[in-house]
Design an enzyme around this catalytic site. Structure first.
Site, PDB file in Angstrom:
ATOM      1  N   GLU A  17      41.420 -27.078  59.313  1.00  0.00           N
ATOM      2  CA  GLU A  17      40.873 -26.604  60.574  1.00  0.00           C
ATOM      3  C   GLU A  17      40.754 -25.085  60.613  1.00  0.00           C
ATOM      4  O   GLU A  17      39.788 -24.531  61.144  1.00  0.00           O
ATOM      5  CB  GLU A  17      41.770 -27.047  61.744  1.00  0.00           C
ATOM      6  CG  GLU A  17      41.791 -28.535  62.012  1.00  0.00           C
ATOM      7  CD  GLU A  17      42.876 -29.269  61.210  1.00  0.00           C
ATOM      8  OE1 GLU A  17      43.237 -28.798  60.112  1.00  0.00           O
ATOM      9  OE2 GLU A  17      43.338 -30.314  61.685  1.00  0.00           O
ATOM     10  N   ILE A 429      28.812 -15.983  30.701  1.00  0.00           N
ATOM     11  CA  ILE A 429      30.163 -16.550  30.656  1.00  0.00           C
ATOM     12  C   ILE A 429      30.148 -18.053  30.895  1.00  0.00           C
ATOM     13  O   ILE A 429      31.167 -18.722  30.781  1.00  0.00           O
ATOM     14  CB  ILE A 429      31.075 -15.818  31.657  1.00  0.00           C
ATOM     15  CG1 ILE A 429      30.994 -14.301  31.443  1.00  0.00           C
ATOM     16  CG2 ILE A 429      32.515 -16.259  31.557  1.00  0.00           C
ATOM     17  CD1 ILE A 429      31.269 -13.834  30.018  1.00  0.00           C
ATOM     18  N   ASP A 597      37.585 -21.404  27.957  1.00  0.00           N
ATOM     19  CA  ASP A 597      37.992 -20.401  28.945  1.00  0.00           C
ATOM     20  C   ASP A 597      39.495 -20.409  29.172  1.00  0.00           C
ATOM     21  O   ASP A 597      40.079 -21.476  29.377  1.00  0.00           O
ATOM     22  CB  ASP A 597      37.309 -20.690  30.291  1.00  0.00           C
ATOM     23  CG  ASP A 597      35.809 -20.438  30.239  1.00  0.00           C
ATOM     24  OD1 ASP A 597      35.397 -19.496  29.545  1.00  0.00           O
ATOM     25  OD2 ASP A 597      35.066 -21.185  30.907  1.00  0.00           O
ATOM     26  N   HIS A 692      31.552 -10.145  40.708  1.00  0.00           N
ATOM     27  CA  HIS A 692      32.154 -10.353  42.023  1.00  0.00           C
ATOM     28  C   HIS A 692      31.603  -9.392  43.061  1.00  0.00           C
ATOM     29  O   HIS A 692      31.844  -9.548  44.245  1.00  0.00           O
ATOM     30  CB  HIS A 692      33.677 -10.222  41.937  1.00  0.00           C
ATOM     31  CG  HIS A 692      34.283 -11.295  41.091  1.00  0.00           C
ATOM     32  ND1 HIS A 692      34.724 -11.072  39.813  1.00  0.00           N
ATOM     33  CD2 HIS A 692      34.478 -12.612  41.324  1.00  0.00           C
ATOM     34  CE1 HIS A 692      35.175 -12.203  39.302  1.00  0.00           C
ATOM     35  NE2 HIS A 692      35.039 -13.151  40.197  1.00  0.00           N
TER      36      HIS A 692
HETATM   37  N1  GLN Z   1      32.914 -20.645  32.293  1.00  0.00           N
HETATM   38  C1  GLN Z   1      33.392 -20.378  33.602  1.00  0.00           C
HETATM   39  C2  GLN Z   1      32.243 -19.909  34.471  1.00  0.00           C
HETATM   40  O1  GLN Z   1      31.377 -19.288  33.975  1.00  0.00           O
HETATM   41  C3  GLN Z   1      34.468 -19.332  33.612  1.00  0.00           C
HETATM   42  C4  GLN Z   1      35.005 -19.097  35.000  1.00  0.00           C
HETATM   43  C5  GLN Z   1      36.193 -18.182  35.075  1.00  0.00           C
HETATM   44  O2  GLN Z   1      36.431 -17.383  34.238  1.00  0.00           O
HETATM   45  N2  GLN Z   1      36.967 -18.249  36.110  1.00  0.00           N
HETATM   46  O3  GLN Z   1      32.197 -20.139  35.639  1.00  0.00           O
HETATM   47 ZN    ZN Z   2      35.946 -15.188  34.497  1.00  0.00          ZN
END
Ligand code: GLN
Ligand code: ZN
Length: 753
Positions: A17, A429, A597, A692
């Site tokens: 909530e 990535i 990862d 980010h």
């Molecule tokens: N392979 C993942 C991605 O690209 C790695 C994410 C992460 O490092 N938290 O989302």
């Molecule tokens: Zn990452």
């Protein structure tokens, strides 16, 4: 009866909530009054649960609209100037601005730094202090909640973060110099709590479980000499570990009681019970606040009975730490079968465990104790947990299984020949934007509005789109984009035996964000390939090499609730073996590069430095076990983020991945310092684009970052890539950013080639 209490309860709500209210408020769909109404309902409900379970006190001030550390920063006026200057928003909006850098009203500004709360997955906002910091007291939130709890008929026990821990977790040099000033405010606060006739104040100093320098030990002595004199009854609370060398210090502090974590702290409480004075209480945190297993109550009683004989009424029972770290209510799980359900206790159920323990100490509650014994035995003996074939396979592992066939310098030429990549290869990535359509498809699948076949067809379409985009951008080593993954751990948890996923086992990660860690309940095995067809399909669409994408064994462990009936290292090895099968299958399917990862490698570090190496040894071994089944020409990548790696760089190298892509752009290549002292032997892609941040860097900036890196690392071992997955971003941000990344690489190839 023994006194009962908990260090804190989750605030997000059984139905999340608080999350939905917060996000509604931030989108201006509800107003401050409505938000506060929902918050008050949650507090009331959670206090009621505590009272119904027979707790003597309900915890107050463990509730927070965003973060309890931020609440303390506000309570003591630790508000950096950038949040007060020319401010036009309300106190509430300014509070959210400190947390998020923005608010429904008010100018955007850089938020406080967010970082992990000890070794948990909870993130707090670090107060910022400097030599000029001054403190002022704003206890309204705390006092209002005390009044609120009393008006509803509860007995409140306010929860405070202690002054020394608060300084410890803050940012800024010479913070200890601020202690006297801060103590003045704490004294005033405790005085006022005394005037309010609060019976007990819980004051948390979890730093007592860490390696402490003499100056911090002295700070604790000074602080409690002062606070102990105020005359409020203080329960000095520690958690997340044992006290070891700090046990003497802790017990010497002039307070009215101690809370020890007896799940992580072992039998230290037995010693403590013998040493505390006749007017002090001991709160034993015997129910695990960090995990979801039902407590073996009969075993706990065996340990507690002698302590009870020594302490009598002065023995209190509690959870090891705040229940913030576990889901709210097992009753929300509708899909677990009766047997599995009987193994678990979420926050609400843990309250009841406390009650049964207290009854047990009085020789009562026989029925509940028998029921508990049955559940514990069912788990111990279940065939669903113990798989002889897994044990056998583990027993057959040799040292050679965690070694690649040849060392990196011998493997690299084979990989070069196979992959045919240019100097400074570009890659990403793994994930590409999780668009609204992708999420809608998953929701439709869950609700039965989309068949499995239709869903998979749509995911193949997403992969096709993603591969085409990467080709157009001119990237070198491609990925399939991870459209099919809800979450990098849950996706695998859903497919591995020994894991189960919950429907509503949400735990707050930060602010309104929650995670739903899967549960590792038994021996882990891979019944069938998990990612092969996606990667195979992606590779079939392009002549460029494709990189397979897996979550590594340490992260699969770290971001789950882990079984507590064997060492974590043993569970990690099982996961590694299961993933090894996937790695080998990807290789067999013709995938020339596989990324495993391990973003959680660093956060698995024990709180005490002396314990680090043992952890790093088994963690890196698990990674190698999972990655070493392939031939020399298969390139193993790994990826890490969220933290600095300088102090574990040797362990990172010990993973022996051919390539590591790593977060550096936010820290402006701070990582490179590590390379002055340590020659990283393999290839590395220092992230040049902080995914980010909504602002994407320019070509020049990226060129400069790689040129800096090239001064430390030979250019033929450097890669160019973003610093993390792109799933949280939009295509309209990602495309131009990657265009710039490719452009920067072109320039660099000319300059450095
Ligand atoms: N392979 C993942 C991605 O690209 C790695 C994410 C992460 O490092 N938290 O989302
Ligand atoms: Zn990452």
């Amino acid at each position: 009866m023994a006194g009962l209490h908990i260090p804190g309860f989750p605030r997000i709500g059984a139905h999340r909530e608080l999350k939905f209210a917060l996000e509604g408020y931030w989108r201006s769909e509800i107003d401050a009054g409505e938000l506060e109404k929902i918050a008050a309902e949650l507090r009331h409900r959670h206090w009621q649960l505590q009272q119904d379970a027979g707790l003597d006190y309900v915890s107050v001030n463990d509730f927070s609209l965003y973060d309890q550390v931020l609440d303390h920063a506000c309570m003591f006026g630790m508000v950096p100037e950038r949040f007060t200057r020319g401010r036009s928003d309300s106190d509430l909006d300014n509070y959210f601005r400190m947390a998020r850098g923005r608010a429904p009203t008010g100018e955007p500004v850089r938020a406080l730094e967010m970082t992990k709360w000890f070794d948990t997955n909870y993130h707090y906002l670090a107060p910022e202090l400097d030599n000029n910091s001054t403190f002022t007291l704003h206890p309204d939130k705390l006092f209002d909640e005390i009044v609120e709890a009393r008006s509803l008929g509860f007995t409140p026990k306010p929860v405070l973060i202690g002054p020394v821990t608060l300084l410890w977790i803050a940012r800024g040099d010479s913070r200890l110099a601020l202690l006297p000033q801060l103590l003045t405010q704490y004294v005033e606060l405790l005085q006022q709590l005394k005037n309010l006739q609060v019976e007990w104040v819980q004051i948390d100093e979890p730093i007592l479980t860490l390696d402490l320098e003499a100056s911090w030990c002295q700070a604790l002595r000074t602080a409690y000499a002062t606070l102990g004199a105020v005359g409020s009854r203080l329960l000095l609370t520690t958690y997340f570990g044992d006290l070891r060398d700090n046990l003497d210090l802790c017990l010497s502090l002039p307070v009215d009681g101690f809370h020890l974590d007896s799940v992580r702290g072992g039998l230290e409480y037995v010693q403590a019970a013998k040493r505390i004075s006749d007017d002090q209480v001991l709160s034993v945190g015997i129910i695990d606040g960090r995990n979801i297993w039902k407590t073996d109550l009969n075993a706990a009683l065996e340990h507690l009975r002698p302590v009870k004989r020594v302490l009598g009424e002065r023995l209190w029972l509690s959870t090891s730490c705040s229940l913030l770290h576990v889901p709210v209510d097992l009753d929300r799980e509708k899909k677990l079968d009766a047997q599995q359900r009987s193994w678990f206790a979420f926050a609400t159920q843990k309250l009841n465990e406390l009650k049964v323990l207290a009854l047990g100490l009085e020789g009562q509650g026989q029925e509940a104790l028998a029921f508990n014994a049955e559940a514990i035995a069912s788990r111990r003996q279940s065939k669903r947990i113990h798989k002889p074939e897994v044990a056998q396979r583990l027993a057959g592992i040799t040292g050679a299984d965690s070694q690649r066939q040849s060392p990196y310098p011998a493997r690299a030429p084979h990989q070069r020949r196979r992959l045919q990549l240019p100097l400074l290869p570009t890659t990403t990535i793994g994930s590409f934007p999780q668009t609204a359509e992708i999420r809608a498809a998953r929701a439709d699948l869950r609700r039965g509005n989309l068949s499995q076949a239709e869903y998979e067809q749509q995911m193949l379409g997403e992969i096709q789109h993603c591969v085409k985009q990467q080709e157009q951008l001119g990237l070198d080593l491609l990925v399939h984009g991870e459209a099919e993954r809800n979450d990098m751990v849950e996706y695998f948890g859903e497919q591995l035996e020994g894991y189960l996923t919950t429907q509503n086992g949400w735990v707050q990660s930060y602010g309104s964000r929650c995670v739903k860690p899967p549960v590792i309940f038994g021996d882990v095995q891979r019944p069938h390939p998990m990612t092969v067809r996606w990667s195979e399909y992606a590779q079939s669409l392009t002549d460029k090499p494709m990189k397979g994408m897996l979550t590594g064994p340490v992260t699969m462990l770290q971001w789950a609730f882990v079984r507590d009936d064997q060492p974590r290292s043993a569970t990690c090895r099982q996961i590694a073996l299961a993933l090894r099968d996937e790695v080998c299958d990807l290789e067999r399917a013709g995938i020339p590069a596989i990324q495993i990862d391990e973003p959680a490698l660093r956060e698995g570090l024990p709180l005490r430095r002396g314990d680090w190496q043992a952890y790093l040894d088994w963690a890196t071994e698990a990674f190698r076990l999972c990655s070493s089944g392939v031939a020399d020409d298969c390139q193993i990548h790994t990826h890490m983020c969220y933290s600095e790696f300088n102090d574990i760089i040797a362990a990172v190298a010990a993973l022996d991945a051919d390539v590591i892509t790593i977060e550096t752009s936010r820290s402006n290549m701070q990582l490179l310092e590590a390379f002055e002292a340590f020659d990283y032997p393999n290839e590395i892609g220092p992230g040049v684009y902080d995914i980010h941040s909504p602002n994407t860097p320019g070509v020049k900036q990226m060129v400069a970052l790689i040129e800096r890196a090239a001064r430390r690392i030979p250019v033929d071992r450097l890669w160019v890539n973003p610093d993390c997955g792109l799933k949280t971003r939009q295509w309209q941000e990602v495309t131009p950013a990657l265009e710039r990344l490719v452009e920067a690489t072109r320039i660099l190839r000319k300059r450095l080639g």
